[in-house]
Design an enzyme around this catalytic site. Structure first.
Site, PDB file in Angstrom:
ATOM      1  N   HIS A  63     -27.043  -4.779  34.602  1.00 11.43           N
ATOM      2  CA  HIS A  63     -26.102  -5.598  33.826  1.00 11.43           C
ATOM      3  C   HIS A  63     -26.426  -7.073  34.015  1.00 11.43           C
ATOM      4  O   HIS A  63     -26.398  -7.866  33.078  1.00 11.43           O
ATOM      5  CB  HIS A  63     -24.662  -5.355  34.295  1.00 11.43           C
ATOM      6  CG  HIS A  63     -24.161  -3.966  34.094  1.00 11.43           C
ATOM      7  ND1 HIS A  63     -23.928  -3.109  35.135  1.00 11.43           N
ATOM      8  CD2 HIS A  63     -23.846  -3.275  32.976  1.00 11.43           C
ATOM      9  CE1 HIS A  63     -23.464  -1.953  34.674  1.00 11.43           C
ATOM     10  NE2 HIS A  63     -23.414  -2.031  33.363  1.00 11.43           N
TER      11      HIS A  63
ATOM     12  N   GLN B 131     -14.982   6.485  24.022  1.00 13.93           N
ATOM     13  CA  GLN B 131     -16.374   6.936  24.003  1.00 13.93           C
ATOM     14  C   GLN B 131     -16.670   8.033  25.021  1.00 13.93           C
ATOM     15  O   GLN B 131     -17.819   8.408  25.200  1.00 13.93           O
ATOM     16  CB  GLN B 131     -17.338   5.758  24.130  1.00 13.93           C
ATOM     17  CG  GLN B 131     -17.394   5.102  25.490  1.00 13.93           C
ATOM     18  CD  GLN B 131     -18.243   3.836  25.425  1.00 13.93           C
ATOM     19  OE1 GLN B 131     -17.855   2.838  24.830  1.00 13.93           O
ATOM     20  NE2 GLN B 131     -19.419   3.880  26.034  1.00 13.93           N
TER      21      GLN B 131
ATOM     22  N   SER C   4     -27.815   2.544  37.156  1.00 14.53           N
ATOM     23  CA  SER C   4     -26.734   3.021  36.292  1.00 14.53           C
ATOM     24  C   SER C   4     -25.448   3.062  37.107  1.00 14.53           C
ATOM     25  O   SER C   4     -25.482   3.369  38.310  1.00 14.53           O
ATOM     26  CB  SER C   4     -27.067   4.433  35.802  1.00 14.53           C
ATOM     27  OG  SER C   4     -25.909   5.064  35.301  1.00 14.53           O
TER      28      SER C   4
ATOM     29  N   LYS D  14     -32.077   0.822  28.260  1.00 10.23           N
ATOM     30  CA  LYS D  14     -31.830   2.080  28.967  1.00 10.23           C
ATOM     31  C   LYS D  14     -31.035   3.017  28.062  1.00 10.23           C
ATOM     32  O   LYS D  14     -31.266   4.217  28.038  1.00 10.23           O
ATOM     33  CB  LYS D  14     -31.048   1.799  30.252  1.00 10.23           C
ATOM     34  CG  LYS D  14     -30.350   3.005  30.760  1.00 10.23           C
ATOM     35  CD  LYS D  14     -30.246   3.051  32.229  1.00 10.23           C
ATOM     36  CE  LYS D  14     -29.710   4.374  32.672  1.00 10.23           C
ATOM     37  NZ  LYS D  14     -28.410   4.686  32.103  1.00 10.23           N
TER      38      LYS D  14
ATOM     39  N   ARG E 245     -23.372   5.245  36.955  1.00 13.51           N
ATOM     40  CA  ARG E 245     -23.193   6.651  37.354  1.00 13.51           C
ATOM     41  C   ARG E 245     -23.964   6.998  38.621  1.00 13.51           C
ATOM     42  O   ARG E 245     -23.671   8.012  39.250  1.00 13.51           O
ATOM     43  CB  ARG E 245     -23.619   7.573  36.214  1.00 13.51           C
ATOM     44  CG  ARG E 245     -22.615   7.625  35.087  1.00 13.51           C
ATOM     45  CD  ARG E 245     -22.902   8.798  34.159  1.00 13.51           C
ATOM     46  NE  ARG E 245     -21.768   9.093  33.316  1.00 13.51           N
ATOM     47  CZ  ARG E 245     -21.468   8.451  32.199  1.00 13.51           C
ATOM     48  NH1 ARG E 245     -22.257   7.478  31.803  1.00 13.51           N
ATOM     49  NH2 ARG E 245     -20.402   8.773  31.489  1.00 13.51           N
TER      50      ARG E 245
ATOM     51  N   MET F  34     -18.968  -1.524  30.861  1.00 13.37           N
ATOM     52  CA  MET F  34     -17.842  -0.721  31.341  1.00 13.37           C
ATOM     53  C   MET F  34     -17.638  -0.930  32.835  1.00 13.37           C
ATOM     54  O   MET F  34     -17.004  -0.101  33.510  1.00 13.37           O
ATOM     55  CB  MET F  34     -18.072   0.753  31.026  1.00 13.37           C
ATOM     56  CG  MET F  34     -18.161   0.980  29.511  1.00 13.37           C
ATOM     57  SD  MET F  34     -17.667   2.617  29.024  1.00 13.37           S
ATOM     58  CE  MET F  34     -18.902   3.577  29.842  1.00 13.37           C
ATOM     59  N   GLY F  35     -18.194  -2.012  33.354  1.00  9.35           N
ATOM     60  CA  GLY F  35     -17.958  -2.329  34.766  1.00  9.35           C
ATOM     61  C   GLY F  35     -18.851  -1.545  35.716  1.00  9.35           C
ATOM     62  O   GLY F  35     -19.869  -0.987  35.309  1.00  9.35           O
TER      63      GLY F  35
ATOM     64  N   GLN G 254     -28.095   3.857  21.744  1.00 10.83           N
ATOM     65  CA  GLN G 254     -26.924   2.980  21.598  1.00 10.83           C
ATOM     66  C   GLN G 254     -27.341   1.624  21.028  1.00 10.83           C
ATOM     67  O   GLN G 254     -26.693   1.072  20.136  1.00 10.83           O
ATOM     68  CB  GLN G 254     -26.260   2.800  22.960  1.00 10.83           C
ATOM     69  CG  GLN G 254     -25.210   1.720  23.013  1.00 10.83           C
ATOM     70  CD  GLN G 254     -24.482   1.718  24.329  1.00 10.83           C
ATOM     71  OE1 GLN G 254     -23.573   2.514  24.528  1.00 10.83           O
ATOM     72  NE2 GLN G 254     -24.842   0.838  25.240  1.00 10.83           N
TER      73      GLN G 254
HETATM   74  P1  AMP Z   1     -22.469   0.216  30.603  1.00  6.00           P
HETATM   75  O1  AMP Z   1     -21.627  -0.581  31.538  1.00  6.00           O
HETATM   76  O2  AMP Z   1     -23.122   1.400  31.238  1.00  6.00           O
HETATM   77  O3  AMP Z   1     -21.764   0.518  29.310  1.00  6.00           O
HETATM   78  O4  AMP Z   1     -23.688  -0.736  30.235  1.00  6.00           O
HETATM   79  C1  AMP Z   1     -23.482  -2.006  29.681  1.00  6.00           C
HETATM   80  C2  AMP Z   1     -24.801  -2.529  29.185  1.00  6.00           C
HETATM   81  O5  AMP Z   1     -25.714  -2.635  30.274  1.00  6.00           O
HETATM   82  C3  AMP Z   1     -25.463  -1.597  28.152  1.00  6.00           C
HETATM   83  O6  AMP Z   1     -26.055  -2.385  27.130  1.00  6.00           O
HETATM   84  C4  AMP Z   1     -26.487  -0.877  28.978  1.00  6.00           C
HETATM   85  O7  AMP Z   1     -27.581  -0.403  28.217  1.00  6.00           O
HETATM   86  C5  AMP Z   1     -26.911  -1.964  29.948  1.00  6.00           C
HETATM   87  N1  AMP Z   1     -27.534  -1.378  31.137  1.00  6.00           N
HETATM   88  C6  AMP Z   1     -27.053  -0.380  31.920  1.00  6.00           C
HETATM   89  N2  AMP Z   1     -27.934  -0.072  32.896  1.00  6.00           N
HETATM   90  C7  AMP Z   1     -28.995  -0.888  32.732  1.00  6.00           C
HETATM   91  C8  AMP Z   1     -30.242  -1.065  33.428  1.00  6.00           C
HETATM   92  N3  AMP Z   1     -30.576  -0.324  34.472  1.00  6.00           N
HETATM   93  N4  AMP Z   1     -31.091  -2.027  32.977  1.00  6.00           N
HETATM   94  C9  AMP Z   1     -30.778  -2.777  31.900  1.00  6.00           C
HETATM   95  N5  AMP Z   1     -29.624  -2.668  31.205  1.00  6.00           N
HETATM   96  C10 AMP Z   1     -28.741  -1.730  31.603  1.00  6.00           C
END
Ligand code: AMP
Length: 278
Positions: free
Chosen positions: A37, A61, A184, A148, A186, A30-31, A152
């Site tokens: 990532h 979501q 994260s 993390k 966030r 989600m950027g 999901q």
């Molecule tokens: P998101 O952009 O938050 O939807 O995350 C995209 C992908 O990156 C998802 O598969 C997350 O689980 C993964 N992700 C997010 N934060 C981390 C992290 N700190 N370490 C490893 N993978 C991550």
């Protein structure tokens, strides 16, 4: 790296790669990309002929409009971060993914109703809907998911199995800041004063791991101990749960477990987990 925002262009490119028998690694995001990532993307580059990253803040979501409204958007920065690793970045707008008249939703069963699902109704159905759509578009050999977001990752594995999707789900360990706070998107919303307390989340999980490896086998005692630690930093803890690796409730810790936590710090919801192997 080529940026694509139209579905028909992505489909044509993917078709050519499939005809050329290229393996495809896919990372949905989600950027607001960070090193977490990036670790997924680098692993994908190592293991596949081509790498496709999607950047799409999926409205389906988010169960709270306010959470969606303040989700960080950093597209140009994101592209710069991944340009040496990804071949394609797919960044459609909402109308491209969900045109007027869009009606379908993937409904996930019990696995989506516990933990995160209990506190964020509809979240996993929305996530699964976009991930399934992206899997159809990218037809990846492998999809890379961060551990993390443990639940999901399990849900995507289950969906891929249930719906006979010919893609391998690869779970990738969590990348952390030096403070041990899980990276994260966030975290960008955290106030400076909340950064230090946020780092205590994983410290509490490490203490729980120590407790278990030291012989504690009562899952409720471990949960209560972590909760007592976390109550020093957060007034709103959604859950602290010691579960089997497939997320079943267990009274006694007689197998490898995952400990999951979700809490709020200054209005920002954070999640983390640790896998404890006996
Ligand atoms: P998101 O952009 O938050 O939807 O995350 C995209 C992908 O990156 C998802 O598969 C997350 O689980 C993964 N992700 C997010 N934060 C981390 C992290 N700190 N370490 C490893 N993978 C991550």
């Amino acid at each position: 790296m080529k940026a694509i925002n139209k579905i028909n262009i992505l489909q044509k490119i993917i078709k050519d790669h499939i005809l050329n028998k290229n393996t495809i690694g896919f990372i949905p995001t989600m950027g607001a990309l960070h090193k977490g990532h990036l670790s997924l993307i680098q692993k994908a580059k190592h293991e596949n002929d081509i790498v496709v990253v999607s950047i799409f803040v999926n409205p389906k979501q988010f169960n709270k409009q306010e959470d969606l409204d303040r989700y960080p958007h950093t597209l140009e920065q994101d592209k710069a971060l991944i340009q040496d690793y990804a071949n394609y970045v797919f960044c459609p707008d909402v109308d491209e993914m969900y045109p007027t008249g869009f009606q379908s939703t993937i409904h996930i069963g019990d696995l989506a109703n516990i933990l995160e699902g209990e506190h964020r109704p509809g979240h996993f159905d929305g996530m699964a809907t976009v991930v399934l759509k992206l899997l159809h578009l990218c037809q990846p050999t492998r999809i890379y998911m961060g551990l993390k977001d443990y639940q999901q990752c399990l849900i995507v594995e289950q969906m891929v199995k249930d719906l006979d999707i010919p893609t391998k789900v690869v779970g990738v360990p969590t990348v952390r800041e030096d403070s041990l706070l899980a990276l994260s998107s966030r975290n960008l919303l955290l106030l400076p004063k909340d950064k230090k307390p946020a780092a205590q989340i994983f410290v509490a999980l490490l203490k729980a791991q120590e407790l278990i490896l030291g012989g504690e086998r009562d899952a409720r005692i471990v949960e209560r101990t972590i909760k007592a630690e976390l109550e020093h930093i957060s007034k709103k803890i959604d859950y602290v749960a010691v579960r089997s690796l497939s997320l079943e409730t267990i009274p006694t810790i007689d197998q490898d477990v995952v400990i999951l936590v979700a809490l709020y710090l200054g209005g920002v919801r954070l999640i983390d987990n640790i896998i404890v192997r006996l």
